[in-house]
Enzyme design. Sequence first.
Site, PDB file in Angstrom:
ATOM      1  N   TYR A  50       0.854  -1.199   0.000  1.00 23.40           N
ATOM      2  CA  TYR A  50       0.000   0.000   0.000  1.00 23.40           C
ATOM      3  C   TYR A  50       0.880   1.236   0.000  1.00 23.40           C
ATOM      4  CZ  TYR A  50      -5.023   0.101  -0.018  1.00 23.40           C
ATOM      5  OH  TYR A  50      -6.326   0.113  -0.435  1.00 23.40           O
ATOM      6  N   GLU A  52      -0.400   4.897  -0.598  1.00 25.92           N
ATOM      7  CA  GLU A  52      -1.131   6.147  -0.862  1.00 25.92           C
ATOM      8  C   GLU A  52      -0.199   7.343  -0.723  1.00 25.92           C
ATOM      9  OE1 GLU A  52      -4.443   6.050   1.821  1.00 25.92           O
ATOM     10  OE2 GLU A  52      -5.694   4.963   0.402  1.00 25.92           O
ATOM     11  N   ASP A 196      -6.714  13.267 -25.379  1.00 26.01           N
ATOM     12  CA  ASP A 196      -6.832  11.879 -24.914  1.00 26.01           C
ATOM     13  C   ASP A 196      -6.186  10.985 -25.978  1.00 26.01           C
ATOM     14  OD1 ASP A 196      -7.523   9.316 -24.239  1.00 26.01           O
ATOM     15  OD2 ASP A 196      -9.603   9.790 -23.722  1.00 26.01           O
ATOM     16  N   THR A 222      -4.038   5.603 -21.965  1.00 22.09           N
ATOM     17  CA  THR A 222      -4.015   4.271 -21.380  1.00 22.09           C
ATOM     18  C   THR A 222      -2.647   3.687 -21.710  1.00 22.09           C
ATOM     19  OG1 THR A 222      -5.024   3.455 -23.409  1.00 22.09           O
ATOM     20  CG2 THR A 222      -6.496   3.808 -21.548  1.00 22.09           C
ATOM     21  N   LYS A 225      -2.733  -0.057 -24.795  1.00 23.23           N
ATOM     22  CA  LYS A 225      -3.134  -0.132 -26.204  1.00 23.23           C
ATOM     23  C   LYS A 225      -1.862  -0.126 -27.074  1.00 23.23           C
ATOM     24  CE  LYS A 225      -7.627   1.618 -24.914  1.00 23.23           C
ATOM     25  NZ  LYS A 225      -8.583   2.740 -24.915  1.00 23.23           N
ATOM     26  N   ARG A 231      -2.340  -2.913 -18.103  1.00 26.90           N
ATOM     27  CA  ARG A 231      -3.587  -2.141 -18.060  1.00 26.90           C
ATOM     28  C   ARG A 231      -3.426  -1.012 -17.066  1.00 26.90           C
ATOM     29  NH1 ARG A 231      -6.919  -5.112 -21.139  1.00 26.90           N
ATOM     30  NH2 ARG A 231      -8.370  -3.381 -21.122  1.00 26.90           N
TER      31      ARG A 231
HETATM   32  C1  LIG Z   1      -9.601   3.123 -24.113  1.00 29.01           C
HETATM   33  C2  LIG Z   1      -9.914   4.559 -23.979  1.00 29.01           C
HETATM   34  C3  LIG Z   1     -10.276   5.119 -22.740  1.00 29.01           C
HETATM   35  C4  LIG Z   1     -10.626   4.311 -21.517  1.00 29.01           C
HETATM   36  O1  LIG Z   1      -9.720   3.420 -21.069  1.00 29.01           O
HETATM   37  P1  LIG Z   1     -10.148   2.222 -20.087  1.00 29.01           P
HETATM   38  O2  LIG Z   1      -8.835   1.764 -19.581  1.00 29.01           O
HETATM   39  O3  LIG Z   1     -10.885   1.228 -20.923  1.00 29.01           O
HETATM   40  O4  LIG Z   1     -11.017   2.796 -19.011  1.00 29.01           O
HETATM   41  C5  LIG Z   1     -10.443   6.492 -22.676  1.00 29.01           C
HETATM   42  N1  LIG Z   1     -10.272   7.268 -23.749  1.00 29.01           N
HETATM   43  C6  LIG Z   1      -9.957   6.754 -24.966  1.00 29.01           C
HETATM   44  C7  LIG Z   1      -9.791   7.670 -26.126  1.00 29.01           C
HETATM   45  C8  LIG Z   1      -9.781   5.390 -25.113  1.00 29.01           C
HETATM   46  O5  LIG Z   1      -9.494   4.904 -26.320  1.00 29.01           O
END
Ligand SMILES: *Cc1c(COP(=O)(O)O)cnc(C)c1O
Length: 416
Positions: A50, A52, A196, A222, A225, A231
Amino acid sequence: MEIEKIDPDISLLLEKENLRQQETINLIASENIVSQAVLEASASALTNKYSEGYPQRRYYQGNDNVDDIEIIAIERAKQLFGAEHANVQPYSGSPANAAVYMAFLNPGDTIVGLNLSCGGHLTHGHQVNFSGQLYTAVNYCVDKLTERIDMDEVRRIALNHKPKMIISGLTAYPRIIDFEAFQKIAQEIGAVHFADISHISGLIAGGVHPSPFPFCDVAMTTTHKTLRGPRGAIIFCKQKYAKQIDRAVFPGSQGGPHDQITAAKAVALKEALTEDFKLYAKDIVANARALADELITRGIKLVTGGTDNHMIMIDLLPMGVGLGRPTAMALEKAGIVTNANTVPDDPGSAFSPSGIRIGTPAVTTRGMKTDQMATIGNWIASIIEDPQNEKLQSDIEQAVKELCANFPIRPGLVYN
Ligand SMILES: *Cc1c(COP(=O)(O)O)cnc(C)c1O
């Protein structure tokens, strides 16, 4: 392995999942295959800890190693993207976006983002999501003719609605995002520009997509991807926003960070800083182009007529409304894993959309090149043309297994 003794049911299912991943072609644009090193970090003893707070400012003792790990992850993240500040604690993309909004907005404030059905994400202001419920969301879509984002339209909407935040970013859009143009509009109205980059961060890191830095105030990606990590998510911002971002993540919206994932993020970022990763990113795009070319040659309609990134949106509307899911199911029977997706102005619903989204990050990680993309494109086109043909599906399934056996997911997988 211990898990076989303790929990044979889950163990068996994990084995089945390994086999499924080995024997199928994964074209889900948001997925990838992490290295053994990333897997080892994410399955480490840090799961027990932990921590925080932030490095050197923790609420628990015993965090010397965690501090060192988190500092390395932060430094690598900043270096990879040329960002002033990075927060590596977000659990995933959606909670990270919640923290970004919390850092800059009050409930009721207006945000402008890309519509879900035109390629935006749920968290960009859809009404079923917190982002559309807590904030006043206005959407832009794509141009009806070109199916591309029209920056004049974005500007018109921004001037009209005076949002506090403009979101640039995509989850189902196959073209380059012009971050500089978004920044100009945001500056014109004094809005925060939030990029994003979840889907395209690996391409940005690899130098095959323009970077949002220095054209944004805050960015989020994220890590699982195209970036090919565990993750999770990372938030970047200008130094002047560092405090408000960190506070919005912890204690604003999260508790203890997942330290095992922070370690895995650090490992993935190290991998992404290599020359090999640049080649990988280049190959992702080359593969997507080759796959798109093959589909076009076979007469399949693609949204915008092609791709600039890792992703292809197949438009099935010429064959009928709502064909996305049945086609994705037919492809799965043939060992080709995709997802049904809406296309711009889709007369079908979100659950019964009229397109399919495919992407090349995972197959490129396995080492497949443009030759294999042509083969796969041919299979996809044949199934789209004849979705009821079970003999065709099982023939292709067999061929898919053979192809996959030549590009195994190896425990020591390093892309080269
Ligand atoms: C995948 C994605 C998210 C969310 O990610 P999670 O890990 O699935 O919550 C947010 N914004 C965009 C543009 C994404 O492609």
